[in-house]
Design an enzyme around this catalytic site. Structure first.
Site: not given
Ligand code: GLA
Length: 766
Positions: A498, A568
């Site tokens: 990420d 997301d």
């Molecule tokens: C980001 C990612 C999510 C999740 C969060 C965790 O927002 O896109 O899918 O993994 O971080 O903090």
């Protein structure tokens, strides 16, 4: 010339015909000094071994100079070295700022005295077999027999040398371009702008097509008439971003999904990009694509070379679908790591929306048990497992498991997960550092920062965090060491990588003052170095990249990690739009898509489970929910979804994807997956708002086998009858000829209600 180079024909000294299966790109060196584009479009000759390319009237030296110099009294004539050409009248392949061509240039370079370098003169060409490596940058792999044309341009006065590189990828219908800039002089030079590709267009009514958006709403399709002036789509955020995607198409005004001419470019790059069309002279628009000059200034010492990222150019005579096919095939076959090109992706369950930061070994194993029971193949532990991280305000950088949460360690947990017959995945965010972390205490200078300004927790923060300075080799080494150890110790099968913060300020005190403008690009190069080492060490690990969802969904990341967390936003209706737009460039197998709980955590909408399933099953599939809390009936449905997906996984992940109806233009979205020869087809139809069923238009299919007889049945979805009173029959299943399905369409009758999806199976029976 290598025997293999049949897709590159040289005609005389000054015309080069680059051919792919269906397209031709013809370069002519105007006056023997300036590369120009003579033709880009449908393939000119059918016989690749023939000498005649079918370019009418192309003599050994191309068109006569007089023809090129249509008299325009207020244009600048170039100097003697450039044969006094009026550059502004030409479709330049690589225009230079200061040359008297006033359109946005491909290159802006300065000498040691900060004078512009206003011209480049063609010197020579050569054809190489394969494609030379792009130093530190990903690029599309060539197939056996493919070759690259290099055109060398130079400026005698400064010693600047520019090599334009062109590789036709034959069966993908892509011309890959990049440039290498070298300093052969005695003095340092400065590069302020180095585009990867520049393409001149003939006048005509064109539309720009771009992918734009925001966090949780990435890659929406934006189409607009190209107006006089300059149009740009770009990122200035350090990543390719949620806001725009490194893609720009110019479509003929009447080009649509299945017909018309489309010219498009994609940049294989994960940082700041610029894709622009300078149509300030409407009769000669120019498309540029490359690293954004914003936050870019590169010093080139004597003997040094600078390589641009690769741009992938696609011409389609078959509309936007044809364009997408070019990008899908080059990304799926030549960009994603070879190990993954035909390897099926597992059905995963990710813990994020199920447990957020409430991580615990016991709870995660219960989740894993519930997942195993319904047929999930991998479980992924998301954020919250390391350091003292109970929210987004600490611990990035401290990649040690929290012993209170995971008492048997990450390896103990992995062992338990594997014992259940499941693959194990882990979330990491390696590029970041929390001011509240042991790493920050030990290395407060490892983040991007400006000395003498607010630091640590007082510095500008995004999601409470700072960005590690990946332009520094010691930071890269730390990252390689830390994550090699972690991935090996945990025995991972899957990594979610990420990246949750854009880059600002873009500053590294580790670089000298004259190199400060290099930070943004050096960050990307540093990242690519780390990823290429880790990928080399862990070839079997399935990496999924993520940046606050789809904030770095680009071909550069896909070269290391074969899939990306698309957004997301897991709401099925939002995803119809996001996945539809994403498919303009990226094949469905590269899109992570998960079924989540209702009401949806991002938008609050409640959609039927079947619809959530159908939308997520159109990509690399999984779940993002606490199945322990779901009803037995829902869990049974999940089991059916996974069975369905596994049955059709090869077709969905590696078949041909075709868009049929756009949610941006109506109340429905429809797309299809087709196997080789169109024997087996899956048709996905989703209706957003409920409507009276009689008003439902048939869905017109495309690309079926000519004359084929197809049996159409319901493959997945709510089988209930349609009609307000539920009395009307469900769809008209049965036998249909391809021509009927294409010209009239399949008469869908979806059940009443909002947010309905169905998946149909079309099987060729004759
Ligand atoms: C980001 C990612 C999510 C999740 C969060 C965790 O927002 O896109 O899918 O993994 O971080 O903090």
């Amino acid at each position: 010339m290598p025997a293999a180079a049949h897709m590159i024909r040289t005609i005389g000294n000054h015309v080069f015909h680059l051919a792919t299966q269906d397209s031709s790109y013809v370069i002519e060196i105007a006056g023997g000094v300036v590369p120009t584009l003579r033709y880009w479009g449908r393939r000119l000759d059918a016989d690749p071994s023939g000498d005649a390319v079918g370019v009418a009237g192309a003599g050994p030296d191309g068109r006569r100079l007089a023809e090129l110099n249509v008299d325009a009294p207020y244009r600048i004539n170039a100097g003697k070295r450039l044969q006094r050409l009026q550059l502004e009248g030409l479709r330049l392949e690589y225009g230079v700022q200061g040359s008297g061509d006033f359109r946005r240039p491909a290159l802006h370079a300065l000498d040691a005295e900060a004078f512009p370098i206003p011209q480049l003169v063609y010197r020579s060409h050569r054809v190489l077999s394969g494609k030379p490596e792009l130093a530190g940058l990903p690029s599309a792999r060539t197939a056996a027999g493919e070759a690259t044309l290099e055109l060398e341009l130079a400026d005698e006065v400064s010693g600047l040398r520019v090599v334009l590189s062109y590789t036709p990828h034959e069966s993908q219908n892509i011309i890959a371009r990049h440039v290498r800039v070298e300093n052969d002089g005695e003095q340092p030079l400065v590069l302020d702008r180095v585009m990867s590709a520049s393409v001149g267009f003939a006048p005509g009514a064109l539309d720009t097509v771009t992918l734009t958006g925001a966090w949780a709403g990435e890659r929406h399709v934006t189409r607009a008439p190209l107006a006089t002036g300059v149009f740009a789509t770009e990122s200035t955020r350090g990543t390719s971003s949620h806001i725009a995607n490194p893609f720009l198409a110019l479509a003929e005004r009447n080009a649509y999904e299945a017909h018309g001419d489309v010219y498009a470019a994609v940049l294989v790059y994960s940082g700041n990009f610029l894709a622009e069309v300078d149509a300030s002279l409407p009769q000669s628009p120019r498309l540029n694509i490359g690293i954004n000059p914003f936050e870019f200034r590169w010093r080139l010492d004597p003997g040094e070379a600078f390589t641009s990222p690769e741009a992938l150019l696609a011409y389609s005579g078959d509309g936007l679908s044809g364009m997408s096919r070019c990008f899908h095939s080059v990304i799926a076959e030549c960009i994603v790591p070879e190990h993954w090109t035909r390897r099926e992706r597992p059905v995963v369950l990710n813990s994020w929306e199920a447990q957020y930061f409430e991580v615990g070994e016991e709870a995660f194993l219960e989740l894993a048990d519930s997942a195993a029971k319904v047929g999930v193949e991998y479980v992924v532990l998301d954020d919250g497992w390391f350091g003292t991280r109970n929210g987004d305000d600490s611990s990035l950088g401290d990649w040690q498991e929290n012993p209170w949460k995971l008492p048997t360690g990450i390896d103990g947990l992995a062992h338990e997960v594997h014992a259940r017959g499941l693959g194990f995945g882990l979330w990491v965010e390696p590029e970041m550092i929390s001011p509240v972390s042991e790493l920050y205490n030990a290395h407060p200078d490892w983040c991007l920062h400006i000395p003498g300004r607010e630091r640590g927790a007082e510095a500008p923060l995004g999601r409470n965090q700072l960005v590690l300075d990946l332009s520094r080799e010691e930071v890269q080494e730390w990252m390689i060491g830390t994550f090699s150890e972690l991935f090996a110790r945990a025995g991972l099968d899957y990594v979610k990588w990420d990246m949750n913060r854009y880059l600002a300020p873009v500053a590294s005190p580790a670089l000298s003052a004259e190199r400060r403008g290099e930070v943004a690009h050096r960050y990307v190069l540093g990242l690519y170095r780390v990823l290429s080492v880790l990928r080399g060490r862990f070839p079997d690990v399935l990496f999924e990249s993520c940046a606050g969802g789809g904030g770095r969904f680009d071909a550069g990341m896909l070269a290391f990690m074969p899939q990306t967390w698309t957004s997301d936003n897991t709401d099925a209706v939002s995803r119809l739009f996001i996945q539809y737009g994403t498919s303009f460039v990226f094949p469905p197998v590269t899109m992570g898509a998960h079924v989540s709980a209702v009401p949806n955590h991002q938008v609050g909408r409640s959609t039927p489970l079947a619809t959530r399933g159908a939308v997520a099953m159109s990509a690399s599939f999984g779940y993002e929910a606490d199945l322990r809390e779901w009803s037995d009936a829902d869990r049974d449905e999940v089991r059916r979804q996974i069975e369905f997906y596994r049955r059709f996984r090869t077709l969905i992940q590696f078949g041909r994807f075709t868009r049929l109806e756009s949610p941006f233009e109506g109340n429905r979205a429809a797309w299809m997956f087709t196997d080789e020869g169109a024997r087996q087809v899956l048709l996905f139809v989703s209706r957003i708002r409920g409507e009276v069923s009689a008003a439902e238009p048939p869905v017109r299919l495309r690309e079926l086998a000519a004359g084929g007889l197809y049996e159409v049945s319901l493959a997945y979805g709510d089988a209930s009858p349609s009609g307000e009173d539920g009395s009307a029959p469900a769809d008209d299943y049965g036998m249909y000829r391809a021509a009927e399905l294409e010209n009239h369409g399949f008469p869908v009758r979806l059940p009443v209600g909002d947010y309905v999806s169905r998946v149909y199976n079309l099987h060729r029976v004759d």
